[in-house]
Design a protein around this motif. Structure first.
Motif, PDB file in Angstrom:
ATOM      1  N   ARG A  10      15.669  27.124 -48.570  1.00 18.71           N
ATOM      2  CA  ARG A  10      14.609  27.115 -47.556  1.00 18.71           C
ATOM      3  C   ARG A  10      14.647  28.398 -46.744  1.00 18.71           C
ATOM      4  NH1 ARG A  10      13.948  24.284 -42.240  1.00 18.71           N
ATOM      5  NH2 ARG A  10      16.148  23.707 -42.403  1.00 18.71           N
ATOM      6  N   ALA A  11      13.493  28.997 -46.559  1.00 19.48           N
ATOM      7  CA  ALA A  11      13.399  30.250 -45.820  1.00 19.48           C
ATOM      8  C   ALA A  11      13.703  30.022 -44.338  1.00 19.48           C
ATOM      9  CB  ALA A  11      12.006  30.850 -45.979  1.00 19.48           C
ATOM     10  N   GLY A  12      14.195  31.069 -43.672  1.00 20.13           N
ATOM     11  CA  GLY A  12      14.475  30.982 -42.247  1.00 20.13           C
ATOM     12  C   GLY A  12      15.709  30.194 -41.900  1.00 20.13           C
ATOM     13  N   THR A  13      16.604  30.026 -42.824  1.00 25.48           N
ATOM     14  CA  THR A  13      17.826  29.252 -42.603  1.00 25.48           C
ATOM     15  C   THR A  13      19.045  30.157 -42.822  1.00 25.48           C
ATOM     16  OG1 THR A  13      17.725  28.547 -44.907  1.00 25.48           O
ATOM     17  CG2 THR A  13      16.812  27.049 -43.272  1.00 25.48           C
ATOM     18  N   THR A  63      18.505  23.048 -48.222  1.00 28.09           N
ATOM     19  CA  THR A  63      17.763  22.802 -46.996  1.00 28.09           C
ATOM     20  C   THR A  63      18.308  23.617 -45.829  1.00 28.09           C
ATOM     21  OG1 THR A  63      16.960  20.609 -47.585  1.00 28.09           O
ATOM     22  CG2 THR A  63      17.305  21.026 -45.244  1.00 28.09           C
ATOM     23  N   TRP A  64      19.640  23.832 -45.810  1.00 25.60           N
ATOM     24  CA  TRP A  64      20.252  24.463 -44.647  1.00 25.60           C
ATOM     25  C   TRP A  64      20.572  25.939 -44.846  1.00 25.60           C
ATOM     26  CZ3 TRP A  64      19.292  21.905 -40.572  1.00 25.60           C
ATOM     27  CH2 TRP A  64      19.221  20.507 -40.602  1.00 25.60           C
ATOM     28  N   GLY A  65      20.269  26.514 -46.008  1.00 27.12           N
ATOM     29  CA  GLY A  65      20.500  27.939 -46.212  1.00 27.12           C
ATOM     30  C   GLY A  65      21.962  28.317 -46.235  1.00 27.12           C
ATOM     31  N   LEU A  66      22.779  27.545 -46.984  1.00 24.12           N
ATOM     32  CA  LEU A  66      24.223  27.755 -47.008  1.00 24.12           C
ATOM     33  C   LEU A  66      24.736  28.105 -48.401  1.00 24.12           C
ATOM     34  CD1 LEU A  66      25.277  24.782 -44.688  1.00 24.12           C
ATOM     35  CD2 LEU A  66      25.022  27.188 -44.056  1.00 24.12           C
ATOM     36  N   ALA A  88      30.205  22.877 -41.280  1.00 25.87           N
ATOM     37  CA  ALA A  88      28.780  22.803 -41.604  1.00 25.87           C
ATOM     38  C   ALA A  88      28.416  21.433 -42.170  1.00 25.87           C
ATOM     39  CB  ALA A  88      28.418  23.898 -42.597  1.00 25.87           C
ATOM     40  N   ALA A  89      29.255  20.891 -43.036  1.00 28.02           N
ATOM     41  CA  ALA A  89      28.966  19.574 -43.619  1.00 28.02           C
ATOM     42  C   ALA A  89      28.896  18.509 -42.549  1.00 28.02           C
ATOM     43  CB  ALA A  89      30.038  19.226 -44.652  1.00 28.02           C
ATOM     44  N   GLU A  90      29.856  18.538 -41.628  1.00 23.21           N
ATOM     45  CA  GLU A  90      29.847  17.545 -40.551  1.00 23.21           C
ATOM     46  C   GLU A  90      28.608  17.703 -39.680  1.00 23.21           C
ATOM     47  OE1 GLU A  90      32.755  15.928 -36.941  1.00 23.21           O
ATOM     48  OE2 GLU A  90      33.342  17.681 -38.128  1.00 23.21           O
ATOM     49  N   ALA A  91      28.267  18.953 -39.351  1.00 25.20           N
ATOM     50  CA  ALA A  91      27.116  19.206 -38.485  1.00 25.20           C
ATOM     51  C   ALA A  91      25.812  18.778 -39.136  1.00 25.20           C
ATOM     52  CB  ALA A  91      27.069  20.684 -38.117  1.00 25.20           C
TER      53      ALA A  91
END
Length: 362
Positions: A41-44, A216-219, A253-256
């Motif tokens: 996803r863009a902007g992530t 979805t989160w750009g990771l 990141a996973a928890e968040a």
């Protein structure tokens, strides 16, 4: 419905074999292009998530502790913690499955993400293919999967076709003695996550669901995903995993990303993606030479058009990268995959496409 074809893969680098290791990032690496080739996803990642990850850097001297992240994933899906395994992205999960699950006849449903087959081949397996057909909308008829297949891999929604298979159809493939792997890497981009089987892990025999947090989160550069499976399968996969496979920032990141506020943000993003996809499909509908596979349900669409390789090259000269389709088993050189972007980007892309095709949209 006409049944898909079952085939065995060609072996070796001979003519006609696809490159299972080609991925969308190769289309944009080292080039200043508008990226429609990669399905992130863009902007992530969003600013709040970057702040969470940055704050974790003060703890890098300590070995990673995945208990909190594992618990968060379990709560997110309403499952016991022992049915969750955190991985360095979904790609690691495919390698673990190939190493830990003993199968006599593994079958991969194509066209789909190629890493599952590549991992199985690397582990020494001969992999059968169920090839879905464009005339059937690339939809899976469960009867096409051989009864004696004891490891079945299918994506939902499927990359690159963007087809969302009914959960009931996939659930019908589960049976004792078979491992059913459903790759749900893009399910959080589907409004309501309809057709997900994540909640039925442990209830359906042999069901393994894979999830990714990179899209979805750009990771994608952080590498974080997870496996949902019965306790025995999770234990087997964990034994095949190296120590501390997921870094501390990835665990944070996973928890968040499993927090209620993050889930609400992801749900809103899924609705936005659906609206942006509808705009893209409407604009593509103005080109009679462009056929869209579908109906599309993911954050990307698959299109067929004459001279796709030349079109892809022409788009690059106009500043756009798109994903070639001929490296997916079951597709050919006339296919391209397009990531869904915001409406302004889509409009710029459509103008470039019209220029390449040599005619304005109707």
């Amino acid at each position: 419905m006409t049944g898909p074809a079952l085939s065995a893969p060609r072996t070796g680098p001979g003519a006609g074999e696809v490159d299972l290791r080609h991925h969308g990032d190769a289309e944009v690496r080292g080039a200043a292009l508008t990226d429609l080739a990669v399905n992130v996803r863009a902007g992530t990642p969003p600013a709040w998530l970057k702040a969470e990850i940055a704050a974790s850097l003060d703890g890098l001297a300590a070995y990673p502790d995945g208990r909190a992240a594992r618990r968060a994933v379990a709560v997110r899906h309403g499952l016991p913690e022992r049915r969750v395994l955190l991985t360095a992205g979904a790609a690691e999960a495919f390698v673990l499955l190939a190493r830990a699950v003993r199968a006599r006849r593994p079958v991969v449903v194509h066209p789909q993400f190629t890493e599952p087959e590549a991992a199985l081949r690397d582990a020494g397996y001969t992999v059968g293919r169920v090839l879905l057909a464009e005339r059937d909308g690339f939809r899976l008829d469960p009867a096409a999967v051989p009864d004696d297949a004891d490891l079945v891999v299918v994506g939902n929604p499927t990359n690159p076709t963007s087809v969302l298979h009914p959960a009931a159809a996939l659930a019908s493939l589960a049976r004792p003695g078979r491992t059913l792997v459903v790759d749900e890497a893009f399910m959080d981009a589907v409004p309501g996550e309809r057709e997900s089987l994540a909640g039925r892990v442990g209830a359906l025999p042999g069901l393994v669901v894979l999830r990714s947090l990179t899209k979805t989160w750009g990771l994608a550069g952080l590498r974080i995903g997870y496996v949902l499976a019965d306790e025995g399968t999770v234990a087997e996969l964990e034994r095949a995993q190296p120590l501390w496979p997921v870094s501390s920032p990835a665990l944070v990141a996973a928890e968040a990303c499993c927090a209620p506020t993050a889930l609400a943000e992801a749900a809103a993003a899924a609705e936005e993606i659906a609206a942006d996809r509808a705009h893209l499909l409407a604009r593509l509908g103005a080109f009679p030479e462009v056929a869209v596979a579908g109906p599309a349900a993911g954050p990307f669409v698959l299109v067929r058009l004459p001279g796709a390789a030349a079109v892809r090259a022409g788009l690059r000269t106009r500043g756009f990268a798109v994903r070639r389709g001929d490296t997916f088993p079951g597709l050919g050189p006339e296919w391209l995959r397009l990531a869904v972007r915001d409406r302004a980007t889509t409009d710029r892309f459509v103008a470039a496409l019209a220029d390449v095709l040599g005619a304005a949209p109707r």
